[in-house]
Design a protein around this motif. Structure first.
Motif, short mmCIF file in Angstrom:
data_model
loop_
_atom_site.label_atom_id
_atom_site.label_comp_id
_atom_site.label_asym_id
_atom_site.label_seq_id
_atom_site.Cartn_x
_atom_site.Cartn_y
_atom_site.Cartn_z
N TRP A 113 9.07 46.13 73.97
CA TRP A 113 9.70 44.87 74.40
C TRP A 113 8.71 43.79 74.85
O TRP A 113 8.89 42.63 74.48
CB TRP A 113 10.73 45.15 75.50
N PRO A 114 7.69 44.08 75.60
CA PRO A 114 6.76 42.99 75.98
C PRO A 114 6.07 42.37 74.77
O PRO A 114 5.91 41.16 74.69
CB PRO A 114 5.76 43.67 76.91
N SER A 115 5.68 43.18 73.81
CA SER A 115 5.03 42.61 72.63
C SER A 115 6.03 41.82 71.79
O SER A 115 5.69 40.78 71.22
CB SER A 115 4.35 43.69 71.80
N LEU A 116 7.29 42.27 71.73
CA LEU A 116 8.31 41.49 71.02
C LEU A 116 8.58 40.18 71.74
O LEU A 116 8.80 39.15 71.10
CB LEU A 116 9.61 42.30 70.89
N ASN A 117 8.57 40.20 73.06
CA ASN A 117 8.77 38.97 73.82
C ASN A 117 7.65 37.96 73.54
O ASN A 117 7.90 36.77 73.37
CB ASN A 117 8.85 39.26 75.32
N LYS A 118 6.42 38.44 73.49
CA LYS A 118 5.29 37.56 73.17
C LYS A 118 5.43 36.99 71.76
O LYS A 118 5.20 35.81 71.51
CB LYS A 118 3.97 38.31 73.33
N PHE A 119 5.81 37.86 70.83
CA PHE A 119 6.00 37.41 69.45
C PHE A 119 7.10 36.35 69.36
O PHE A 119 6.95 35.34 68.69
CB PHE A 119 6.32 38.60 68.55
#
Length: 118
Positions: free
Chosen positions: A17-23
């Motif tokens: 989720w954090p990497s998807l949020n950044k993306f």
């Protein structure tokens, strides 16, 4: 050791989720910036057209300056040089002075001929 274990647990809970949020944040920023960029495209085209027009007008100004210089020189010679006036008058009337030889060049024969496409 508990600190190391605690950090590992926090990384394990984060997941994707954090990497998807950044993306998604980057995607949103790109999506918002595209209309702004496209709004400048017509301005760039207008500037290019204006620069081309300015260049064209400068070329016309240079051409007109050359014509003006030629006409001013002709006027000066007509006002101040009787020999020039006599030469122009004889040329206009197609007359020749007794001690004069006239050579006429045909401008159409002087210009290089372009070959026609076959």
């Amino acid at each position: 050791m508990s600190d190391l274990f605690g950090q590992r647990e926090s990384h394990a809970h984060e997941g994707i989720w954090p990497s998807l949020n950044k993306f998604l944040l980057v995607l949103i920023l790109v999506t918002l910036s595209i209309p702004i960029i496209y709004s400048f495209v017509p301005e760039v085209d207008k500037r290019k057209k204006a620069a081309a027009r300015i260049e064209q007008l400068n070329a016309q100004i240079d051409e007109q300056r050359l014509k003006l210089a030629h006409l001013q020189r002709t006027e000066f010679l007509l006002r101040n040089n009787p020999e020039y006036v006599a030469t122009v008058a004889r040329d206009g009337l197609e007359l020749m002075a007794p001690d004069e030889t006239i050579y006429r060049l045909d401008p159409s024969k002087l210009a290089p001929k372009s070959s026609s496409p076959r």
